[in-house]
Scaffold this motif. Structure first.
Motif, PDB file in Angstrom:
ATOM      1  N   LEU A 142      -5.968  -5.875   9.861  1.00 37.54           N
ATOM      2  CA  LEU A 142      -5.310  -7.036   9.481  1.00 37.54           C
ATOM      3  C   LEU A 142      -3.848  -6.881   9.041  1.00 37.54           C
ATOM      4  O   LEU A 142      -2.940  -7.835   9.642  1.00 37.54           O
ATOM      5  N   PRO A 143      -3.395  -5.851   8.249  1.00 35.57           N
ATOM      6  CA  PRO A 143      -1.924  -5.828   8.234  1.00 35.57           C
ATOM      7  C   PRO A 143      -1.029  -5.948   9.609  1.00 35.57           C
ATOM      8  O   PRO A 143      -0.197  -6.481   9.776  1.00 35.57           O
ATOM      9  N   PHE A 144      -1.516  -5.386  10.511  1.00 34.93           N
ATOM     10  CA  PHE A 144      -0.663  -5.168  11.871  1.00 34.93           C
ATOM     11  C   PHE A 144      -1.005  -6.404  12.650  1.00 34.93           C
ATOM     12  O   PHE A 144      -0.058  -6.899  13.236  1.00 34.93           O
ATOM     13  N   THR A 173       0.109  -7.393   1.573  1.00 39.90           N
ATOM     14  CA  THR A 173       0.980  -6.630   0.412  1.00 39.90           C
ATOM     15  C   THR A 173       0.374  -5.050   0.501  1.00 39.90           C
ATOM     16  O   THR A 173       0.724  -4.406  -0.366  1.00 39.90           O
ATOM     17  N   LEU A 174      -0.410  -4.790   1.632  1.00 42.01           N
ATOM     18  CA  LEU A 174      -1.061  -3.457   1.514  1.00 42.01           C
ATOM     19  C   LEU A 174      -0.195  -2.466   1.603  1.00 42.01           C
ATOM     20  O   LEU A 174      -0.056  -1.532   0.886  1.00 42.01           O
ATOM     21  N   PHE A 175       0.967  -2.656   2.533  1.00 37.29           N
ATOM     22  CA  PHE A 175       1.981  -1.593   2.478  1.00 37.29           C
ATOM     23  C   PHE A 175       3.314  -2.189   2.104  1.00 37.29           C
ATOM     24  O   PHE A 175       3.801  -3.253   2.263  1.00 37.29           O
ATOM     25  N   SER A 176       3.959  -1.526   1.156  1.00 38.67           N
ATOM     26  CA  SER A 176       4.966  -1.895   0.588  1.00 38.67           C
ATOM     27  C   SER A 176       6.417  -1.775   1.476  1.00 38.67           C
ATOM     28  O   SER A 176       7.446  -2.203   1.171  1.00 38.67           O
ATOM     29  N   VAL A 177       6.396  -0.654   2.409  1.00 39.79           N
ATOM     30  CA  VAL A 177       7.276  -0.546   3.389  1.00 39.79           C
ATOM     31  C   VAL A 177       6.927  -0.500   4.573  1.00 39.79           C
ATOM     32  O   VAL A 177       5.571   0.020   5.063  1.00 39.79           O
ATOM     33  N   VAL A 178       7.697  -1.229   5.767  1.00 41.10           N
ATOM     34  CA  VAL A 178       7.465  -1.110   7.111  1.00 41.10           C
ATOM     35  C   VAL A 178       8.195  -0.211   7.978  1.00 41.10           C
ATOM     36  O   VAL A 178       9.462  -0.337   7.505  1.00 41.10           O
ATOM     37  N   GLY A 213       9.957 -10.950   9.597  1.00 45.12           N
ATOM     38  CA  GLY A 213      11.128 -11.081   8.755  1.00 45.12           C
ATOM     39  C   GLY A 213      11.241 -10.099   8.010  1.00 45.12           C
ATOM     40  O   GLY A 213      12.121  -9.985   6.950  1.00 45.12           O
ATOM     41  N   ARG A 214      10.196  -9.085   7.527  1.00 37.39           N
ATOM     42  CA  ARG A 214      10.081  -7.972   6.642  1.00 37.39           C
ATOM     43  C   ARG A 214      11.168  -6.905   6.917  1.00 37.39           C
ATOM     44  O   ARG A 214      11.563  -6.487   8.056  1.00 37.39           O
ATOM     45  N   ALA A 215      11.829  -6.417   6.226  1.00 37.99           N
ATOM     46  CA  ALA A 215      12.901  -5.485   6.390  1.00 37.99           C
ATOM     47  C   ALA A 215      12.037  -4.150   6.440  1.00 37.99           C
ATOM     48  O   ALA A 215      11.291  -3.806   5.863  1.00 37.99           O
TER      49      ALA A 215
END
Length: 153
Positions: free
Chosen positions: A95-97, A122-127, A134-136
């Motif tokens: 799901l996160p992916f 919100t499972l991973f705080s950093v990608v 849009g996530r950094a």
């Protein structure tokens, strides 16, 4: 199979248009929903995306990731803004992916799918990999921190 949409813990009713198989859709291109196998060329949809409200992408098994690529092409390169549904071998762990690639609805037989969907963003705080969500990325965050430190010196 149960249908889940982002933000819903319980399965939802599928009251939208019925997806037409890609080969059938190609005959006239007028149906508002289409279902693609992971071998179908998403590029053929590009001129018609404005008339599509639902695109269903199929995962024949959980280890086959071609539908991830199809989703990213549709969202990031072609600008598709309608509903993008994952079906087939779709697992909670993916799901996160799936969300990062642009999927916003899912068909699954797994139990606990809705609960996993509720926490997937919100499972991973950093990608690490950039996508159109849009996530950094970690490298962008490090660069920002470095620039802030340099500006403070």
């Amino acid at each position: 199979m149960a249908l889940y949409r982002e933000g819903a813990i319980e399965p939802v009713a599928d009251e939208g248009p019925v997806p037409v198989a890609f080969a059938e859709w190609l005959k006239d291109g007028k149906a508002p929903a289409v279902s693609l196998a992971n071998t179908d060329p998403v590029e053929a949809l590009q001129p018609h995306l404005g008339g599509l409200s639902l695109i269903v992408l199929h995962f024949p098994k959980f280890s086959d990731g071609r539908a991830y690529s199809q989703a990213r092409l549709l969202r990031e390169r072609f600008g598709y803004r309608g509903e993008l549904r994952a079906t087939g071998g779709v697992l909670r762990d993916q799901l996160p992916f799936l969300l990062r690639c642009g999927f916003d609805s899912f068909e699954s037989e797994q139990t606990g799918f809705g609960e996993a969907l509720a926490s997937a963003r919100t499972l991973f705080s950093v990608v690490y990999q950039p996508t159109g969500d849009g996530r950094a990325t970690a490298s962008q965050l490090r660069l920002q921190r470095r620039n802030v430190r340099l500006a403070a010196d």
